[in-house]
Each structure stands twice: as structure tokens, then as C-alpha cells.
Scaffold this motif. Structure first.
Motif, short mmCIF file in Angstrom:
data_model
loop_
_atom_site.label_atom_id
_atom_site.label_comp_id
_atom_site.label_asym_id
_atom_site.label_seq_id
_atom_site.Cartn_x
_atom_site.Cartn_y
_atom_site.Cartn_z
N THR B 40 5.11 -4.42 -10.36
CA THR B 40 3.92 -3.55 -10.78
C THR B 40 3.98 -2.35 -9.93
OG1 THR B 40 2.48 -4.42 -9.69
CG2 THR B 40 2.60 -5.09 -12.11
N ASP B 41 4.35 -2.29 -8.43
CA ASP B 41 3.86 -1.45 -7.75
C ASP B 41 5.22 -0.58 -7.06
OD1 ASP B 41 1.32 -2.38 -8.16
OD2 ASP B 41 0.76 -2.34 -5.93
N VAL B 42 6.33 -1.26 -6.77
CA VAL B 42 7.32 -0.69 -6.20
C VAL B 42 8.06 0.47 -7.09
CG1 VAL B 42 9.74 -0.97 -5.63
CG2 VAL B 42 8.25 -2.78 -4.91
N TYR B 44 6.30 3.28 -7.68
CA TYR B 44 5.20 4.21 -7.85
C TYR B 44 5.59 5.68 -7.39
CZ TYR B 44 0.47 6.30 -8.13
OH TYR B 44 -0.47 7.16 -8.23
#
Lengths: 221, 240
Positions: B40-42, B44
């Protein structure tokens, strides 16, 4: 057959989606538990719409003295590079010792903060001045006779207050490091454009030996 | 009399017995993969108000990270530089560039440049840059090769498991203390992606210049270190 094809699609799309891992995306990542992730406090440089300029961090009141800088008023030498007579000094402040460690620190800091413009040998041809059309005013070579004759405090003063088109670096570099840089500038000047010094010689205050320094100090003092 | 339950219903328990666990495992795997920060984050990569490029400034021009993020060695927070830092140079080069208009406005009026934050831990986790820098953990270990990014993107998940992976065994991530901001030191340290692995198989990956040095670096024998790093693994180390 139907089962197999749906299985294939499931596996295929999973693999595809997994392949998206790490691809750049512009929308903020999902935070499921909002009130734990963003608690009712502000972090450094966070946004706060309560204030007109949107900064949660407020600016210190004019004349604020940072913690640790207690002797600011008394210690003109350390924080302004000037002696009791108001003239630029040619010695390190009493709490900073001329040592190999100081020069190593000075070299490192000089390479971080000054070399982009003045280059590592301080000749004034740093990489930033060669790009994008070049600087309007070329940085000074710190090996000029005029600057070689300047007292140590002069370099501290230039870093702290800027000079001509060079802006102040006081906000980026703490006072102690500014002295380390000044010592390194002197080392470069006395030991040539390359690092010709060894740890026993240390910084030599050329200016101390030359009476010209006094004039320079007076002019700028 | 017709059967209340037709014959095919006999298979239901069997199907449930087989598919149920499968579905359960599937669900766990699904959450594991898709709800984890590395999914979900890498990557961004928000759009920034000024097209500032680390690739140009930190990569091609070789500016040290600390020229701009100058609090990183002293404080928890690595400060995003004020407009004055940009104006050191941009009062001299690219002075009329429209791309820099927000920076000039900020410098003249004191209004902040509205940079968009990229890396952000939840408020309940405590993170401090300075002990990491003092222990010789390179920026690249946590932020990736910033010097190749035109726009900053998240390179690592910043999840708790990721923090702990390093805290339990920091050795491969430690480097000489003066190499912390050197992006290309020990290039081989970052985990191999699939593509890297394929490149290696094909023999087309460029050998890292300093990889040899990295292999021989032993932090226990580094005279610059006054103490050995002891990263916390107890909960209270990061949740205080």
C-alpha cells in the motif's frame, strides 16, 4: 473447464496485482485507523490551518536566544567573531581548539556547504556555478592575496552574515561548525590548493604574521 | 416420497471441508500481501508544488543531503529546507524560471512552500533520525536511491516489521560514519529485486564500484566508533 478458467483468471489477476507492488502512485496511502495515525498533536513542519501562514511551528519572537546559546551577549568572539574592541579577531574562540579533529570537521562541513559553489579547493569553480547558465557573480577564489590576509574572524563573519551576492549561512550551520570551516579555509590557504597539510601542522594563522591583516580588519570592522 | 435433500447436497460437507480452509488461507494471503505497507505504501509519489529534482541537485550536481536537510544529524526530524536555502543558488541561477515562482514568493513573503509529505509514520511510532545517522545507517538504506529520483517516492515500506528486520540484525546496513549520505556506497546492499536478479543472471548488471569495500567493512573494528550500536527491539523503544 469453467472452473479451470476461473481459477486461471484468479491466479493471473493476483499475479498482475502483485506485480503492481512498488509502482509509483500519486494518492496518499490508505490509513485505516485515522485517529491513531494522526493524533491531536503537531509534528515539526506540519500544517496547521489555524494560523494564517499555515505553519504549525511558530516563528521565534525577534531576539530569541536558542537554548545553549546562553552566553550569546557576552560571547562576541564565538558568535560574532569580534573582540572586545569590536574588530574581527584572528584566533579561534577559547572553547574551540585547533586540532586534527577540528580540521577534519571543517573539511567535511566545507565540502557540504561551500564546495557546491567554491569547490573543494576553494578556487571558486564549484559545480553549481557551471550549470544552468552559470552564476551572475562568480564566487571568489579564497586564495586571493586580499583574502589570505584576512583575519580568521572574517571568514566566520562572511558565513554568518553573507557578503555581496552570497547569502547568510547562519541558519544552516551552527556557530561551532562555522569556526571549523573558517579554520579549514585558513588551512587550504596556507597549505595550498590541495590538502597539503598534515595533522601536526594544523591550521596556521598567516594573517597573524602579516600586518596587512590589521588593515583588512579595520576596513571591515 | 422425494428426498428432502437432493443427492447433490451430499457433496456440500465435502466441498465445505475442502474449499473452506482454502478460502481461509486465501483470505490470509490476500490480506498479507495487499494490506501490507510494502503493497500500500511503497511507491507513494505525490505531486510537488515545485518540480524540484533530487536527481539534478543531489545526483548530477552532487549536493550533500545535509546541505538542505541540515538538521538530520542533530534532530529527530530531517528538515525540509526553507526557501532561503534554495535562494542561496536561485538568486544567482534560473532567477526567472517560472518553475521556481513559489520558492521566490515564499522567500519574499514568508509564506511556506506547500511541499507534500512523502514519508510519514503513524503518530504512535517514535522515530529519530539522529541516532541512526550517528550509528552509520545510510540514507539510502531507508529512502533508496534518492539521487536517481526526479520526484521523491517511497522506496521502503516503513512498516514495523521492516524496522525490526534491521534492528535485529543491523550489521549489513552499517557503513563508515562519513559515508552516511553517500548514495552509491556499497550499492549491492539494497535487496535484489526480481529485475536485478534477472540482470545478474544475464550478466548485464553493472558491478558497483564500492561493493568490495562494503563487503570488507567491519563496524566492530572501525576506530571512529566509540560504541557499538544497540538498536531497541522492545516495544517501548519505538512506542513510547
Amino acid at each position: 473447464m469453467k472452473l479451470r478458467s476461473s481459477l486461471l483468471t484468479a491466479v493471473g489477476s493476483t499475479a498482475l496485482a502483485a506485480g503492481c507492488q512498488g509502482n509509483p502512485f500519486p494518492d496518499p496511502p490508505v490509513h485505516i485507523i485515522q485517529n491513531m495515525d494522526f493524533q491531536q498533536r503537531y509534528e515539526a513542519q506540519e500544517r496547521n490551518d489555524l494560523f494564517e501562514d499555515g505553519r504549525a511551528m511558530r516563528r521565534p519572537v525577534e531576539g530569541t536566544v536558542a537554548r545553549g546559546e546562553v552566553h550569546l551577549k557576552e560571547n562576541d568572539h564565538l558568535y560574532r567573531g569580534r573582540g572586545p574592541d569590536g574588530r574581527l579577531v584572528d584566533a579561534l574562540p577559547s572553547n574551540i581548539v585547533d586540532s586534527a579533529a577540528l580540521l577534519a570537521r571543517g573539511e567535511e562541513r566545507f565540502n557540504i556547504y561551500c564546495s557546491p559553489c567554491h569547490d573543494k579547493a576553494a578556487t571558486g569553480h564549484g559545480i553549481a556555478t557551471t550549470r544552468g547558465g552559470g552564476f551572475q557573480v562568480q564566487p571568489a577564489s579564497l586564495h586571493q592575496d586580499r583574502l589570505r590576509a584576512m583575519p580568521l574572524g572574517y571568514f566566520f563573519d562572511v558565513i554568518t552574515n553573507g557578503k555581496g551576492t552570497m547569502l547568510s549561512y547562519a541558519a544552516q550551520i551552527p556557530a561551532e561548525d562555522r569556526w571549523a570551516i573558517a579554520a579549514w579555509v585558513r588551512t587550504l590557504q596556507t597549505h595550498g590548493k590541495t590538502k597539503g597539510w598534515d595533522e601536526t601542522t594544523g591550521m596556521t594563522t598567516v594573517a597573524a604574521a602579516e600586518p596587512a591583516a590589521e588593515n583588512g580588519a579595520q576596513k571591515d570592522g | 416420497m422425494p428426498a428432502i435433500f437432493p443427492r447433490w447436497t451430499n457433496k456440500i460437507p465435502l466441498a465445505l471441508g475442502v474449499l473452506g480452509p482454502l478460502a481461509g488461507v486465501g483470505l490470509v494471503l490476500f490480506v498479507w500481501v495487499y494490506f501490507s505497507p510494502s503493497f500500500t505504501d511503497v511507491g507513494y509519489r505525490p505531486e510537488q508544488p515545485v518540480p524540484f529534482s533530487h536527481k539534478l541537485h543531489a545526483g548530477e550536481m552532487g549536493l550533500d543531503c545535509r546541505y538542505c536537510h541540515n538538521t538530520v544529524e542533530r534532530a529527530a526530524h530531517a528538515a525540509i529546507p526553507p526557501a532561503a536555502t534554495c535562494m542561496n543558488c536561485h538568486s544567482q541561477v534560473k532567477i526567472d524560471s517560472p518553475k521556481l515562482a513559489p520558492v521566490r514568493r515564499s522567500y519574499n513573503t514568508g509564506e511556506p512552500v506547500p511541499w507534500v509529505r512523502v514519508h510519514q509514520l503513524p503518530d504512535f511510532a517514535y522515530f529519530d533520525h539522529s541516532p541512526h545517522i550517528a550509528a552509520g545507517v545510510g540514507c539510502a538504506s531507508c529512502h533508496g536511491r534518492i539521487d536517481t529520483m526526479t520526484v521523491v517516492a517511497m522506496d521502503q515500506p516503513l512498516s514495523m516489521g521492516w524496522c525490526l528486520d534491521c534492528h535485529r540484525n543491523p550489521e549489513p546496513h552499517l557503513r563508515p560514519l562519513d559515508q552516511v549520505t553517500n548514495m552509491s556506497w556499497g550499492d549491492s546492499e539494497t535487496e535484489d529485486t526480481m529485475i536485478d536478479a534477472l540482470r545478474k543472471l544475464a550478466g548485464t548488471s553493472a558491478p558497483a564500484e564500492t561493493a568490495g569495500e562494503q563487503q570488507t567493512y567491519n563496524y566492530r573494528e572501525d576506530p571512529e566508533r566509540t560504541r557499538l550500536p544497540e538498536p531497541p527491539v522492545a516495544c517501548s523503544g519505538c512506542h513510547r
